[in-house]
Structure formats: structure tokens, C-alpha cells
Design a protein around this motif. Sequence first.
Motif, mmCIF file in Angstrom:
data_model
loop_
_atom_site.group_PDB
_atom_site.id
_atom_site.type_symbol
_atom_site.label_atom_id
_atom_site.label_comp_id
_atom_site.label_asym_id
_atom_site.label_seq_id
_atom_site.Cartn_x
_atom_site.Cartn_y
_atom_site.Cartn_z
ATOM 1 N N ASN A 138 0.844 -1.200 0.000
ATOM 2 C CA ASN A 138 0.000 0.000 0.000
ATOM 3 C C ASN A 138 0.879 1.250 0.000
ATOM 4 N N VAL A 139 1.559 1.481 -1.102
ATOM 5 C CA VAL A 139 2.491 2.600 -1.200
ATOM 6 C C VAL A 139 1.729 3.904 -1.429
ATOM 7 N N TYR A 142 -2.134 4.216 -1.686
ATOM 8 C CA TYR A 142 -2.893 3.884 -2.895
ATOM 9 C C TYR A 142 -4.121 3.026 -2.593
ATOM 10 N N TYR A 143 -3.975 2.077 -1.672
ATOM 11 C CA TYR A 143 -5.073 1.150 -1.393
ATOM 12 C C TYR A 143 -5.883 1.520 -0.149
ATOM 13 N N ASP A 144 -5.659 2.703 0.412
ATOM 14 C CA ASP A 144 -6.364 3.083 1.638
ATOM 15 C C ASP A 144 -7.879 2.995 1.490
ATOM 16 N N HIS A 145 -8.415 3.575 0.431
ATOM 17 C CA HIS A 145 -9.865 3.616 0.257
ATOM 18 C C HIS A 145 -10.441 2.226 -0.006
ATOM 19 N N MET A 146 -9.684 1.402 -0.736
ATOM 20 C CA MET A 146 -10.156 0.046 -0.987
ATOM 21 C C MET A 146 -10.216 -0.744 0.317
ATOM 22 N N LEU A 147 -9.205 -0.601 1.155
ATOM 23 C CA LEU A 147 -9.188 -1.307 2.430
ATOM 24 C C LEU A 147 -10.313 -0.810 3.347
ATOM 25 N N CYS A 153 -17.486 -3.688 4.085
ATOM 26 C CA CYS A 153 -18.143 -4.952 3.729
ATOM 27 C C CYS A 153 -18.264 -5.859 4.951
ATOM 28 N N VAL A 154 -17.202 -5.880 5.751
ATOM 29 C CA VAL A 154 -17.245 -6.660 6.995
ATOM 30 C C VAL A 154 -18.337 -6.111 7.902
ATOM 31 N N GLY A 155 -18.373 -4.778 8.036
ATOM 32 C CA GLY A 155 -19.361 -4.139 8.895
ATOM 33 C C GLY A 155 -20.794 -4.394 8.460
ATOM 34 N N HIS A 156 -20.986 -4.565 7.151
ATOM 35 C CA HIS A 156 -22.317 -4.826 6.616
ATOM 36 C C HIS A 156 -22.653 -6.319 6.572
ATOM 37 N N GLY A 157 -21.738 -7.146 7.024
ATOM 38 C CA GLY A 157 -22.033 -8.569 7.149
ATOM 39 C C GLY A 157 -21.820 -9.409 5.899
ATOM 40 N N PHE A 158 -21.160 -8.847 4.889
ATOM 41 C CA PHE A 158 -20.909 -9.617 3.670
ATOM 42 C C PHE A 158 -19.538 -10.297 3.673
ATOM 43 N N MET A 159 -18.705 -9.929 4.627
ATOM 44 C CA MET A 159 -17.396 -10.550 4.794
ATOM 45 C C MET A 159 -17.152 -10.724 6.284
ATOM 46 N N GLY A 160 -16.197 -11.605 6.606
ATOM 47 C CA GLY A 160 -15.786 -11.779 7.987
ATOM 48 C C GLY A 160 -14.369 -11.271 8.183
ATOM 49 N N GLU A 161 -14.026 -10.970 9.417
ATOM 50 C CA GLU A 161 -12.655 -10.534 9.707
ATOM 51 C C GLU A 161 -11.644 -11.614 9.322
ATOM 52 N N TRP A 162 -12.052 -12.887 9.369
ATOM 53 C CA TRP A 162 -11.131 -13.971 9.015
ATOM 54 C C TRP A 162 -10.730 -13.871 7.539
ATOM 55 N N GLN A 163 -11.657 -13.368 6.705
ATOM 56 C CA GLN A 163 -11.300 -13.182 5.291
ATOM 57 C C GLN A 163 -10.291 -12.053 5.121
ATOM 58 N N MET A 164 -10.467 -10.983 5.872
ATOM 59 C CA MET A 164 -9.483 -9.895 5.848
ATOM 60 C C MET A 164 -8.128 -10.389 6.333
ATOM 61 N N SER A 169 -1.391 -6.404 4.525
ATOM 62 C CA SER A 169 -1.160 -5.126 3.863
ATOM 63 C C SER A 169 -0.124 -4.314 4.623
ATOM 64 N N SER A 170 0.773 -3.668 3.868
ATOM 65 C CA SER A 170 1.794 -2.834 4.500
ATOM 66 C C SER A 170 2.352 -1.842 3.491
ATOM 67 N N SER A 171 2.790 -0.703 3.983
ATOM 68 C CA SER A 171 3.500 0.258 3.137
ATOM 69 C C SER A 171 4.995 -0.054 3.101
ATOM 70 N N ASP A 172 5.445 -0.939 3.976
ATOM 71 C CA ASP A 172 6.855 -1.339 4.060
ATOM 72 C C ASP A 172 7.058 -2.576 3.187
ATOM 73 N N ALA A 173 7.487 -2.357 1.951
ATOM 74 C CA ALA A 173 7.583 -3.458 0.986
ATOM 75 C C ALA A 173 8.569 -4.534 1.418
ATOM 76 N N SER A 174 9.714 -4.126 1.946
ATOM 77 C CA SER A 174 10.731 -5.092 2.349
ATOM 78 C C SER A 174 10.219 -6.007 3.457
ATOM 79 N N ALA A 175 9.614 -5.409 4.488
ATOM 80 C CA ALA A 175 9.095 -6.203 5.601
ATOM 81 C C ALA A 175 7.962 -7.115 5.140
ATOM 82 N N LEU A 176 7.099 -6.611 4.250
ATOM 83 C CA LEU A 176 5.983 -7.418 3.761
ATOM 84 C C LEU A 176 6.480 -8.592 2.940
#
Length: 197
Positions: A138-139, A142-147, A153-164, A169-176
Motif C-alpha cells: 500500500n504505497v 494507494y489502497y487506503d480507500h479500498m481497504l 463490507c465486513v461491517g455490513h455482514g458480507f465478509m468476515g474478519e477472518w477473510q481480511m 497489507s503494509s507500506s513497508d515493501a521489504s518487511a511485507l
Amino acid sequence: MTTPAFSVCVYCGSRPGNNPVFTEIAKAVGQWIGERDGQLVYGGGRSGLMGTVAEATRLAGGRVVGVIPQALVDKELANHACDELHIVANMHERKAMMAERSDTFVALPGGIGTFEELFEVWTWRQLGYHDKPIGLINVDGYYDHMLQFLQSCVGHGFMGEWQMGLIESSSDASALLQSLVQASGTRMETPSLRSVI
């Protein structure tokens, strides 16, 4: 042929985007893979971020495997500098081969093609078709709004936290990248040169 230490599938744009940091991070990701005796698996193009990550991997000593459908060979300017360039019949074959050849998956900035590939491999993981680690670089936010939307979606019950929890996700490419490769259970070489990430 030397067997690579690990194989990273990178999804990213066939355009460079309008922020130079996107090209910089694509170059850094390729260098990280190459310096650690890794292999890049990607969409086989030589334009945009796709071309940048492939060239950086190659220059850093890594192997590059490109997979591109015949219909996109001209549009995406197929990269014939790949160690392996597979020209396949369609997108389904492309994505299946990329997944098969990879130990882990990571998405850089990109457009709808990048999103589609990321979401499909994420869906495959939730269904148990594979259990390979998936990451999102997430440099520059870029992906802030998508996340945020996905959490909605989780809050609306269409996904679970386990899917997330199936993507990291990380802005630190090397660590990721290090986290993903280690989680994949493959070995990782110590780079001879310090990573620029």
C-alpha cells in the motif's frame, strides 16, 4: 538451471501511474526478489510497472517468468527478455499458470486487471484451493480507500474478519515481502547487497 530460492507472483499495472513513487517501489520490489535469489512470476508485459519490476528483478540476478495471453502480446508489448515467456490462449490459463508457479502473491498499484487478479487469488484462498500468502503493498496510500471499503463490507455482514486476515497489507515493501516469503515456507538467501527498500 539453478532452482530459485522462492517464487513471488507480482500483480501490478501495465501503466506507470502518475506518481514516480509507484515506479520506485516496483523497482525496489524487483531488486529485493533478485538480490535474494528469487524468481518473479508476472503478467509478461514490458510496459508500466510490469516492465519495471521485471527489469529490476533481472538486473539484480533473479529469474523472470512471464505469462501473457496471445491477445495481449501486442497491447502489453510482451517482454522477450524473460527467462521464460509463456504465451497462453486466454486469461484463465494465464492466472492458473501464474498461481501454480508461485509460492506467494503480492499486489502493487494497478488498475482493474490488478484488482481482478488479487481478488481472484484471495477468493481461491478463502475457498481452500490454495493456502499461499497474499500481500498488498500500500504505497503512498494507494489502497487506503479500498481497504476502508473492504472493512465496510465486513461491517455490513458480507465478509468476515477472518477473510481480511487472509491478506497482509503494509507500506513497508521489504518487511511485507520477507513476511510473505517466510510464511510460504521457502528458503530465503541473504542478499549480497543491502536492499534499497
